[in-house]
Design an enzyme around this catalytic site. Structure first.
Site, PDB file in Angstrom:
ATOM      1  N   LYS A 150      45.841  39.506  33.075  1.00 36.30           N
ATOM      2  CA  LYS A 150      47.217  39.029  33.225  1.00 36.30           C
ATOM      3  C   LYS A 150      47.329  37.505  33.374  1.00 36.30           C
ATOM      4  O   LYS A 150      48.328  36.914  32.991  1.00 36.30           O
ATOM      5  CB  LYS A 150      47.888  39.698  34.425  1.00 36.30           C
ATOM      6  CG  LYS A 150      48.267  41.151  34.168  1.00 36.30           C
ATOM      7  CD  LYS A 150      48.995  41.699  35.371  1.00 36.30           C
ATOM      8  CE  LYS A 150      49.561  43.070  35.106  1.00 36.30           C
ATOM      9  NZ  LYS A 150      50.453  43.538  36.171  1.00 36.30           N
ATOM     10  N   ASP A 182      57.579  42.923  35.133  1.00 35.80           N
ATOM     11  CA  ASP A 182      57.497  43.685  36.389  1.00 35.80           C
ATOM     12  C   ASP A 182      58.680  43.362  37.298  1.00 35.80           C
ATOM     13  O   ASP A 182      59.211  44.238  37.990  1.00 35.80           O
ATOM     14  CB  ASP A 182      56.204  43.342  37.150  1.00 35.80           C
ATOM     15  CG  ASP A 182      55.024  44.180  36.660  1.00 35.80           C
ATOM     16  OD1 ASP A 182      55.261  45.249  36.059  1.00 35.80           O
ATOM     17  OD2 ASP A 182      53.880  43.764  36.876  1.00 35.80           O
TER      18      ASP A 182
END
Ligand code: NAP
Length: 284
Positions: A66, A102
Protein backbone atom coordinates in the site's frame (compact mmCIF):
# COMPACT_ATOMS: atom_id res chain seq x y z
CA UNK A 1 -11.78 -7.35 -25.90
CA UNK A 2 -11.84 -8.83 -22.43
CA UNK A 3 -10.41 -6.39 -19.89
CA UNK A 4 -8.89 -7.08 -16.49
CA UNK A 5 -8.76 -5.68 -12.98
CA UNK A 6 -6.87 -7.32 -10.14
CA UNK A 7 -5.81 -7.17 -6.55
CA UNK A 8 -2.13 -7.27 -5.68
CA UNK A 9 -0.70 -8.29 -2.33
CA UNK A 10 1.43 -10.98 -0.75
CA UNK A 11 0.24 -13.44 0.32
CA UNK A 12 -3.31 -13.19 -1.06
CA UNK A 13 -4.93 -16.19 0.58
CA UNK A 14 -8.01 -14.61 2.14
CA UNK A 15 -8.95 -11.88 -0.30
CA UNK A 16 -12.69 -11.50 -0.83
CA UNK A 17 -12.39 -8.82 -3.52
CA UNK A 18 -12.46 -11.17 -6.56
CA UNK A 19 -15.76 -12.63 -5.34
CA UNK A 20 -17.78 -9.48 -4.88
CA UNK A 21 -16.10 -7.42 -7.63
CA UNK A 22 -16.75 -10.16 -10.22
CA UNK A 23 -20.36 -10.43 -9.06
CA UNK A 24 -20.75 -6.69 -9.70
CA UNK A 25 -19.04 -6.84 -13.11
CA UNK A 26 -21.19 -9.80 -14.16
CA UNK A 27 -24.38 -8.12 -12.96
CA UNK A 28 -23.69 -5.26 -15.40
CA UNK A 29 -22.76 -7.68 -18.20
CA UNK A 30 -19.25 -6.21 -18.51
CA UNK A 31 -16.53 -8.20 -20.27
CA UNK A 32 -14.12 -7.63 -17.40
CA UNK A 33 -12.40 -10.27 -15.25
CA UNK A 34 -11.31 -9.43 -11.68
CA UNK A 35 -8.28 -11.54 -10.73
CA UNK A 36 -5.97 -12.14 -7.78
CA UNK A 37 -2.45 -11.14 -8.83
CA UNK A 38 -0.27 -12.43 -6.01
CA UNK A 39 2.76 -10.15 -6.10
CA UNK A 40 5.93 -10.56 -4.05
CA UNK A 41 7.72 -7.25 -3.41
CA UNK A 42 10.38 -7.77 -6.07
CA UNK A 43 7.64 -8.11 -8.73
CA UNK A 44 5.85 -4.86 -7.81
CA UNK A 45 7.49 -2.56 -10.43
CA UNK A 46 6.74 -5.05 -13.24
CA UNK A 47 3.11 -5.45 -12.16
CA UNK A 48 2.60 -1.68 -12.20
CA UNK A 49 4.22 -1.43 -15.66
CA UNK A 50 1.95 -4.23 -16.93
CA UNK A 51 -1.05 -2.17 -15.81
CA UNK A 52 -0.35 0.36 -18.58
CA UNK A 53 -1.67 -1.90 -21.38
CA UNK A 54 -5.24 -1.04 -22.52
CA UNK A 55 -6.58 -4.46 -21.44
CA UNK A 56 -5.89 -3.62 -17.80
CA UNK A 57 -8.23 -1.12 -16.15
CA UNK A 58 -6.65 -0.87 -12.72
CA UNK A 59 -6.16 -2.71 -9.47
CA UNK A 60 -6.65 -2.90 -5.74
CA UNK A 61 -3.57 -2.90 -3.54
CA UNK A 62 -3.26 -4.66 -0.23
CA UNK A 63 -0.60 -5.60 2.32
CA UNK A 64 2.39 -5.21 1.94
CA UNK A 65 2.29 -2.85 -1.09
CA UNK A 66 0.00 0.00 0.00
CA UNK A 67 2.89 2.39 0.60
CA UNK A 68 5.53 1.03 -1.78
CA UNK A 69 3.22 1.24 -4.82
CA UNK A 70 2.97 5.03 -4.51
CA UNK A 71 6.42 5.67 -5.99
CA UNK A 72 5.58 3.77 -9.22
CA UNK A 73 2.39 5.70 -10.04
CA UNK A 74 2.02 8.84 -12.15
CA UNK A 75 -0.02 10.60 -9.48
CA UNK A 76 -1.39 10.00 -5.99
CA UNK A 77 -4.56 11.88 -5.04
CA UNK A 78 -4.64 14.19 -2.02
CA UNK A 79 -6.55 11.86 0.29
CA UNK A 80 -4.20 8.95 -0.34
CA UNK A 81 -1.23 11.26 0.16
CA UNK A 82 -2.61 12.48 3.50
CA UNK A 83 -3.31 8.91 4.65
CA UNK A 84 0.05 7.74 3.32
CA UNK A 85 -1.33 4.65 1.55
CA UNK A 86 -2.91 3.66 -1.78
CA UNK A 87 -5.45 0.82 -1.97
CA UNK A 88 -6.83 1.49 -5.46
CA UNK A 89 -5.18 2.35 -8.79
CA UNK A 90 -7.17 3.56 -11.78
CA UNK A 91 -6.37 5.22 -15.10
CA UNK A 92 -7.15 8.86 -15.77
CA UNK A 93 -6.40 9.89 -19.37
CA UNK A 94 -3.91 7.02 -19.55
CA UNK A 95 -2.14 7.98 -16.32
CA UNK A 96 -1.96 5.67 -13.31
CA UNK A 97 -3.54 7.42 -10.33
CA UNK A 98 -3.48 6.10 -6.75
CA UNK A 99 -6.44 6.51 -4.39
CA UNK A 100 -7.38 5.46 -0.89
CA UNK A 101 -11.03 4.36 -0.79
CA UNK A 102 -11.00 2.93 2.78
CA UNK A 103 -11.83 6.36 4.11
CA UNK A 104 -14.98 6.70 1.95
CA UNK A 105 -16.05 3.11 2.66
CA UNK A 106 -15.59 3.58 6.40
CA UNK A 107 -17.73 6.73 6.56
CA UNK A 108 -20.42 5.46 4.21
CA UNK A 109 -20.91 2.31 6.29
CA UNK A 110 -20.89 4.22 9.59
CA UNK A 111 -23.49 6.72 8.42
CA UNK A 112 -25.65 4.51 6.22
CA UNK A 113 -25.59 1.16 8.02
CA UNK A 114 -24.70 2.32 11.53
CA UNK A 115 -26.91 5.43 11.46
CA UNK A 116 -24.06 7.23 13.25
CA UNK A 117 -22.80 10.67 12.21
CA UNK A 118 -19.24 11.25 13.46
CA UNK A 119 -19.57 15.05 13.23
CA UNK A 120 -19.07 16.40 16.74
CA UNK A 121 -18.43 12.93 18.19
CA UNK A 122 -15.60 11.87 20.49
CA UNK A 123 -14.04 8.88 18.76
CA UNK A 124 -11.56 6.29 19.99
CA UNK A 125 -9.46 4.29 17.49
CA UNK A 126 -8.01 0.94 18.61
CA UNK A 127 -4.81 0.03 16.75
CA UNK A 128 -2.39 2.21 14.81
CA UNK A 129 -1.65 0.35 11.56
CA UNK A 130 -2.71 0.99 7.96
CA UNK A 131 -6.49 0.90 8.48
CA UNK A 132 -6.17 3.18 11.52
CA UNK A 133 -4.57 5.85 9.31
CA UNK A 134 -7.55 5.86 6.94
CA UNK A 135 -10.02 5.84 9.85
CA UNK A 136 -8.25 8.72 11.59
CA UNK A 137 -8.22 10.76 8.40
CA UNK A 138 -11.92 10.01 7.85
CA UNK A 139 -12.94 10.95 11.40
CA UNK A 140 -10.96 14.18 11.38
CA UNK A 141 -12.38 15.20 8.01
CA UNK A 142 -15.92 14.26 9.03
CA UNK A 143 -15.75 16.73 11.93
CA UNK A 144 -15.11 14.51 14.97
CA UNK A 145 -14.73 16.69 18.06
CA UNK A 146 -11.87 14.68 19.53
CA UNK A 147 -10.02 11.53 18.48
CA UNK A 148 -8.16 9.19 20.82
CA UNK A 149 -5.77 6.45 19.73
CA UNK A 150 -4.89 3.36 21.78
CA UNK A 151 -2.45 0.71 20.56
CA UNK A 152 -0.51 -2.03 22.30
CA UNK A 153 2.66 -0.27 21.16
CA UNK A 154 2.17 3.29 22.35
CA UNK A 155 5.04 4.50 20.14
CA UNK A 156 3.05 3.42 17.09
CA UNK A 157 0.00 5.35 18.32
CA UNK A 158 2.16 8.38 19.08
CA UNK A 159 3.66 8.43 15.60
CA UNK A 160 0.15 8.31 14.10
CA UNK A 161 -0.93 11.20 16.32
CA UNK A 162 2.20 13.16 15.36
CA UNK A 163 1.56 12.51 11.66
CA UNK A 164 -2.02 13.82 11.75
CA UNK A 165 -1.26 16.66 14.16
CA UNK A 166 1.20 17.96 11.57
CA UNK A 167 -1.56 18.08 8.92
CA UNK A 168 -4.62 20.31 8.85
CA UNK A 169 -6.25 18.00 11.44
CA UNK A 170 -9.22 19.84 12.85
CA UNK A 171 -9.72 18.03 16.17
CA UNK A 172 -7.48 17.41 19.17
CA UNK A 173 -5.75 14.01 19.14
CA UNK A 174 -5.03 12.11 22.35
CA UNK A 175 -2.95 9.08 23.24
CA UNK A 176 -4.98 6.61 25.32
CA UNK A 177 -3.85 3.61 27.38
CA UNK A 178 -4.43 0.26 25.66
CA UNK A 179 -6.37 -2.13 27.91
CA UNK A 180 -7.13 0.38 30.67
CA UNK A 181 -10.56 -0.43 32.25
CA UNK A 182 -11.77 3.16 31.65
CA UNK A 183 -10.38 3.36 28.12
CA UNK A 184 -13.76 3.98 26.47
CA UNK A 185 -15.18 6.33 29.13
CA UNK A 186 -15.92 9.72 27.62
CA UNK A 187 -16.11 8.46 24.04
CA UNK A 188 -19.19 8.22 21.79
CA UNK A 189 -17.64 5.95 19.17
CA UNK A 190 -15.01 3.22 19.34
CA UNK A 191 -13.48 1.76 16.18
CA UNK A 192 -11.44 -1.44 16.20
CA UNK A 193 -8.78 -1.38 13.48
CA UNK A 194 -6.78 -4.30 14.88
CA UNK A 195 -7.24 -7.85 13.55
CA UNK A 196 -8.20 -9.11 17.03
CA UNK A 197 -11.29 -11.33 16.75
CA UNK A 198 -10.68 -12.23 13.11
CA UNK A 199 -11.50 -15.82 12.14
CA UNK A 200 -8.31 -17.90 11.85
CA UNK A 201 -6.28 -15.00 13.26
CA UNK A 202 -4.09 -15.74 16.27
CA UNK A 203 -6.44 -13.80 18.59
CA UNK A 204 -9.74 -15.17 17.29
CA UNK A 205 -11.68 -15.65 20.54
CA UNK A 206 -10.61 -12.30 21.98
CA UNK A 207 -12.09 -8.82 22.13
CA UNK A 208 -9.70 -5.82 21.97
CA UNK A 209 -11.81 -4.40 24.83
CA UNK A 210 -11.58 -7.46 27.11
CA UNK A 211 -11.73 -6.19 30.71
CA UNK A 212 -12.69 -2.69 29.55
CA UNK A 213 -15.92 -1.11 30.76
CA UNK A 214 -18.30 -0.52 27.84
CA UNK A 215 -20.91 2.17 28.51
CA UNK A 216 -24.21 1.36 26.71
CA UNK A 217 -24.29 4.77 25.00
CA UNK A 218 -21.13 4.13 22.98
CA UNK A 219 -21.28 3.03 19.32
CA UNK A 220 -18.92 0.13 18.57
CA UNK A 221 -17.57 -0.33 15.03
CA UNK A 222 -15.39 -3.36 14.28
CA UNK A 223 -13.53 -3.30 10.95
CA UNK A 224 -13.10 -7.06 11.19
CA UNK A 225 -15.77 -8.71 9.01
CA UNK A 226 -15.22 -12.42 9.58
CA UNK A 227 -17.00 -13.76 11.65
CA UNK A 228 -20.08 -11.58 11.17
CA UNK A 229 -20.35 -11.15 14.95
CA UNK A 230 -16.88 -10.79 16.43
CA UNK A 231 -16.20 -11.11 20.18
CA UNK A 232 -16.10 -7.29 20.32
CA UNK A 233 -19.52 -6.99 18.69
CA UNK A 234 -20.86 -9.65 21.04
CA UNK A 235 -19.49 -7.65 23.97
CA UNK A 236 -21.16 -4.52 22.59
CA UNK A 237 -24.49 -6.29 22.14
CA UNK A 238 -24.31 -7.67 25.70
CA UNK A 239 -23.65 -4.14 26.98
CA UNK A 240 -26.64 -2.80 25.05
CA UNK A 241 -24.38 -0.75 22.75
CA UNK A 242 -25.17 -0.12 19.07
CA UNK A 243 -22.63 -1.80 16.82
CA UNK A 244 -21.51 -2.46 13.25
CA UNK A 245 -19.17 -4.99 11.60
CA UNK A 246 -16.72 -4.36 8.76
CA UNK A 247 -18.30 -6.11 5.76
CA UNK A 248 -20.21 -3.19 4.31
CA UNK A 249 -17.09 -1.00 4.57
CA UNK A 250 -15.18 -3.61 2.58
CA UNK A 251 -17.78 -3.63 -0.18
CA UNK A 252 -18.26 0.18 -0.21
CA UNK A 253 -14.52 0.82 -0.52
CA UNK A 254 -14.45 -1.69 -3.38
CA UNK A 255 -17.45 -0.05 -5.03
CA UNK A 256 -15.56 3.25 -5.32
CA UNK A 257 -12.79 1.47 -7.26
CA UNK A 258 -15.40 -0.33 -9.38
CA UNK A 259 -16.77 3.06 -10.46
CA UNK A 260 -13.30 4.44 -11.28
CA UNK A 261 -12.45 1.40 -13.45
CA UNK A 262 -15.75 0.95 -15.28
CA UNK A 263 -17.35 4.41 -15.21
CA UNK A 264 -20.56 2.68 -14.11
CA UNK A 265 -22.48 2.82 -10.82
CA UNK A 266 -21.54 -0.23 -8.75
CA UNK A 267 -24.42 -2.67 -8.09
CA UNK A 268 -23.75 -2.56 -4.37
CA UNK A 269 -26.60 -4.83 -3.22
CA UNK A 270 -25.39 -7.58 -5.57
CA UNK A 271 -21.78 -7.16 -4.41
CA UNK A 272 -22.76 -7.20 -0.74
CA UNK A 273 -24.88 -10.33 -1.18
CA UNK A 274 -22.01 -12.11 -2.97
CA UNK A 275 -19.58 -11.18 -0.18
CA UNK A 276 -22.04 -12.36 2.50
CA UNK A 277 -22.63 -15.65 0.71
CA UNK A 278 -18.90 -16.30 0.33
CA UNK A 279 -18.14 -15.48 3.95
CA UNK A 280 -21.11 -16.61 5.93
CA UNK A 281 -22.72 -19.02 3.48
CA UNK A 282 -26.03 -17.16 3.48
CA UNK A 283 -27.65 -13.79 2.83
CA UNK A 284 -27.64 -12.93 6.59
P1 NAP B 1 -1.93 -3.51 10.11
O1 NAP B 1 -1.42 -2.39 9.30
O2 NAP B 1 -1.11 -4.73 10.30
O3 NAP B 1 -2.31 -2.90 11.57
C1 NAP B 1 -2.83 -3.69 12.59
C2 NAP B 1 -2.81 -2.93 13.93
O4 NAP B 1 -3.38 -3.81 14.91
C3 NAP B 1 -1.41 -2.59 14.42
O5 NAP B 1 -1.49 -1.43 15.21
C4 NAP B 1 -1.08 -3.81 15.28
O6 NAP B 1 -0.12 -3.57 16.28
C5 NAP B 1 -2.41 -4.06 15.93
N1 NAP B 1 -2.52 -5.43 16.43
C6 NAP B 1 -2.39 -6.59 15.73
N2 NAP B 1 -2.57 -7.65 16.55
C7 NAP B 1 -2.78 -7.15 17.79
C8 NAP B 1 -3.01 -7.74 19.06
N3 NAP B 1 -3.07 -9.06 19.21
N4 NAP B 1 -3.17 -6.91 20.12
C9 NAP B 1 -3.12 -5.58 19.99
N5 NAP B 1 -2.89 -4.95 18.80
C10 NAP B 1 -2.74 -5.73 17.72
O7 NAP B 1 -3.32 -4.03 9.53
P2 NAP B 1 -4.47 -3.15 8.83
O8 NAP B 1 -4.27 -3.14 7.37
O9 NAP B 1 -4.56 -1.86 9.57
O10 NAP B 1 -5.77 -4.07 9.10
C11 NAP B 1 -6.22 -4.28 10.41
C12 NAP B 1 -7.56 -5.01 10.41
O11 NAP B 1 -8.56 -4.22 9.79
C13 NAP B 1 -7.54 -6.34 9.65
O12 NAP B 1 -8.29 -7.29 10.37
C14 NAP B 1 -8.24 -6.01 8.35
O13 NAP B 1 -8.92 -7.13 7.80
C15 NAP B 1 -9.23 -4.97 8.82
N6 NAP B 1 -9.61 -4.07 7.73
C16 NAP B 1 -10.90 -4.08 7.34
C17 NAP B 1 -11.31 -3.24 6.33
C18 NAP B 1 -12.74 -3.26 5.89
O14 NAP B 1 -13.04 -2.76 4.80
N7 NAP B 1 -13.64 -3.75 6.70
C19 NAP B 1 -10.40 -2.39 5.69
C20 NAP B 1 -9.07 -2.40 6.13
C21 NAP B 1 -8.69 -3.25 7.16
P3 NAP B 1 1.39 -4.17 16.12
O15 NAP B 1 2.04 -3.32 15.08
O16 NAP B 1 1.92 -4.04 17.48
O17 NAP B 1 1.25 -5.61 15.66
Amino acid sequence: MTQYVGVIGYPLRHTLSPVFQQAGLDALGLDVRYQAWETPSEALPAVVTALRVPERLGMNVTIPHKQAVMSYLDRVDMTAQAIGAVNTVAKVAGHLVGYNTDCTGFLQALRQDGGFDPAGARALVLGAGGAARAVLYALLNAGAARVGVAARRSDQATSLIDHFSATAAAAPLALERWGHPDLVTGYDLVVNTTPIGMLHGGDEPASPLAGVDLPPGVFVYDLVYNPSETPLLRQARAAGARNLGGLSMLVYQGAVGFEYWTGRAAPIATMLAAARRALYGSQQ
